[in-house]
Design an enzyme around this catalytic site. Structure first.
Site, short mmCIF file in Angstrom:
data_model
loop_
_atom_site.label_atom_id
_atom_site.label_comp_id
_atom_site.label_asym_id
_atom_site.label_seq_id
_atom_site.Cartn_x
_atom_site.Cartn_y
_atom_site.Cartn_z
N HIS A 197 72.17 23.16 77.19
CA HIS A 197 72.59 21.85 76.31
C HIS A 197 73.61 22.25 75.62
O HIS A 197 74.01 21.25 74.74
CB HIS A 197 71.43 21.53 75.34
CG HIS A 197 71.48 19.99 74.62
ND1 HIS A 197 71.70 19.89 73.50
CD2 HIS A 197 71.55 18.77 75.37
CE1 HIS A 197 71.87 18.61 73.17
NE2 HIS A 197 71.65 17.99 74.33
N LYS A 199 77.71 22.77 74.27
CA LYS A 199 78.78 22.26 74.43
C LYS A 199 80.14 23.24 73.85
O LYS A 199 79.89 23.57 72.39
CB LYS A 199 79.17 20.90 73.85
CG LYS A 199 78.13 19.77 74.18
CD LYS A 199 76.73 19.78 73.69
CE LYS A 199 76.17 18.48 74.20
NZ LYS A 199 74.53 18.51 73.90
N ASP A 204 92.21 30.26 75.50
CA ASP A 204 93.15 31.69 75.40
C ASP A 204 92.41 32.59 74.35
O ASP A 204 93.07 33.55 73.83
CB ASP A 204 94.46 31.33 74.88
CG ASP A 204 95.23 30.70 76.10
OD1 ASP A 204 94.78 30.84 77.39
OD2 ASP A 204 96.41 30.23 75.75
N HIS A 371 74.96 10.35 67.49
CA HIS A 371 74.60 11.45 68.45
C HIS A 371 75.06 12.81 67.90
O HIS A 371 74.96 13.84 68.38
CB HIS A 371 75.29 11.27 69.78
CG HIS A 371 74.78 12.24 70.85
ND1 HIS A 371 75.41 13.33 71.19
CD2 HIS A 371 73.74 12.30 71.64
CE1 HIS A 371 74.62 14.12 72.16
NE2 HIS A 371 73.50 13.46 72.54
N LYS A 373 74.76 16.23 65.46
CA LYS A 373 73.82 17.06 65.05
C LYS A 373 74.54 17.86 63.88
O LYS A 373 75.44 19.04 64.21
CB LYS A 373 73.54 18.26 66.19
CG LYS A 373 72.98 17.28 67.38
CD LYS A 373 74.04 16.97 68.37
CE LYS A 373 73.55 16.79 69.84
NZ LYS A 373 72.65 15.68 70.07
N ASP A 378 73.94 22.34 50.26
CA ASP A 378 74.47 22.41 49.09
C ASP A 378 75.88 21.94 49.22
O ASP A 378 76.10 20.91 49.97
CB ASP A 378 74.53 23.72 48.49
CG ASP A 378 72.94 24.20 48.21
OD1 ASP A 378 72.09 23.08 47.90
OD2 ASP A 378 72.70 25.24 48.29
#
Length: 453
Positions: A197, A199, A204, A371, A373, A378
């Protein structure tokens, strides 16, 4: 099969759910278990250990380089001993960070970064779609590959469904790609449970992008977030790609940039850690890290996730935080994108009573589909990446997150999330109690399936 579930399920709740289903509705649960229930693929992992051992010297040299150049961040919230154990590589200092709070900004930054690549580009997504966004990614990679830049792409074998017509032009231009599988081809039908899952984009060895978005036109309109990092954390993030490429391709990539570059002299000194997690860890790395974050929150804990399906341990930790005076606010979407997401949404409603009783608040983002996450603790600490706040991300998926300790960056995250909460509606137990009987039954039934969603 019930015995297999009894002996191998990762949680008591999961065991109960599977055993009950297998013995009451076997005509549905048996094929479902064959596809989603398996949690043990140690034989396959053992076959891959040779590649892990080949990569380990690279990780060790990078660790030594970070120490020699004084690039290890010393001040980070939580238990230092636990953090050092859970993180494959230490948190780094001297990073630059940029928050990318929507699809247009994120893809503009990513595509511009790819076009500026001189040596190599690493691309990893759960989903790559053959649409206008996917076509633009392919065009940029083809152009760079024809200019002599090495381009590598990993996509999940289940999450991505692209045709040869999409891949062929990239392959002809020299772009290398591989689909991620956790099992051999002949057995993959029965091991759909473990998905990659992650991403990640690396250019470079200088710049990296990480977050919740996939390569798909939907994300131009959805509410999602990515972040760009420049600096030593890029090397720690690309270790994850190196391992996944070796797993999928039986090849260890050479000639990657392992020389970290600090941005401290430019006044940018953000502390960032790479937090990969997977079902091959041997222990629940992300769960343990998350518990530490929750336990050390002092003033606030804001959570935004399209899927909110935690286990009882996490729920109790959130209750304890709220009871000791921490502002616990949870943001979930009102809209959903799949049937599984709809079930997860029903399950999320089932947590309202116990969280509300402790003083935590839950909100639904109205529109569009949310969508992102993100976990904000704090005023100086946040987690942003691919991991949802659910059992699947905690235990079954290969996930990758960035842990950021910086007041200025997290001030931006605070402002972004505050705007999201302003565009959300508070949901309370009284709202659920006002629903019809069968709606309440559906919520409770979905909670029973929470361990296997």
């Amino acid at each position: 099969m019930s015995l297999n579930a009894l002996m191998s399920a990762r949680t008591p709740q999961g065991t109960t759910a599977w055993v009950l289903a297998l013995n009451t509705v076997p005509f549905i649960s048996v094929p479902t278990y064959l596809v989603f229930g398996e949690v043990d693929f140690e034989e396959y992992i053992e076959e891959k250990q040779i590649y892990a051992s080949q990569i380990e010297p690279t990780i060790q040299r990078l660790h030594e380089t970070l120490e020699q150049q004084n690039l290890i961040a010393e001040t980070f919230k939580g238990s230092a001993a636990l953090r050092d154990t859970l993180l494959p590589l230490p948190a780094t200092r001297g990073n630059a960070a940029e928050l990318l709070p929507d699809g247009p900004k994120a893809f503009e930054s990513i595509f511009e970064g790819i076009s500026q690549a001189q040596d190599y580009v690493l691309i990893q997504f759960f989903t790559i779609a053959d649409d206008e966004v996917g076509s633009e990614l392919a065009r940029r990679l083809i152009e760079r590959s024809q200019a002599g830049v090495a381009c590598y792409v990993i996509y999940d074998d289940i999450g991505t469904k692209v045709s040869d017509d999409y891949l062929a032009p990239m392959h002809q231009a020299g772009v290398q790609s591989v689909s991620f599988n956790v099992v051999p081809q002949w057995n993959k039908l029965f091991r759909l449970n473990f998905r990659n899952h992650r991403k990640l984009i690396v250019v470079d060895g200088h710049s990296a992008w990480i977050g919740g978005m996939n390569v798909k036109a939907d994300y131009m309109n959805w509410r999602d977030t990515m972040a760009r990092f420049d600096g030593p954390v890029v090397q720690t993030l690309q270790v994850s790609f190196l391992q996944d490429w070796a797993w999928s391709r039986d090849e260890v990539l050479e000639d990657l940039n392992w020389q970290p570059k600090s941005h401290s002299e430019q006044g940018q000194d953000v502390a960032v850690a790479s937090l990969p997690s997977s079902p091959t860890d041997g222990f629940e790395r992300y769960t343990l890290f998350l518990l530490d974050v929750i336990h050390h929150a002092e003033e606030r804990l804001w959570i935004a996730s399209p899927y909110f399906v935690p286990d009882d341990v996490i729920v109790r930790a959130l209750q304890a935080a709220a009871l000791r005076g921490v502002e616990v606010k949870i943001l979930i979407p009102d809209e959903t994108d799949t049937l599984i997401a709809r079930l997860a949404q029903f399950a999320a409603w089932s947590y309202i009573r116990e969280l509300e009783a402790a003083g935590a608040e839950m909100f639904q983002y109205t529109s569009p589909f949310m969508h992102q996450k993100i976990i904000l603790s704090d005023h100086d600490y946040c987690i942003i990446g691919s991991a949802n706040f659910d059992n699947r991300s905690f235990r079954l998926n290969f996930e990758l997150s960035a842990v950021v300790s910086d007041r200025a960056f997290n001030r931006q995250v605070t402002e972004m999330l505050q705007q999201d909460f302003n565009n959300a509606t508070a949901i309370k137990q009284s709202d659920l109690d006002g629903q019809g009987f069968w709606e309440r039954v559906r919520v409770r039934a979905s909670r029973l399936a929470a361990p296997v969603l």
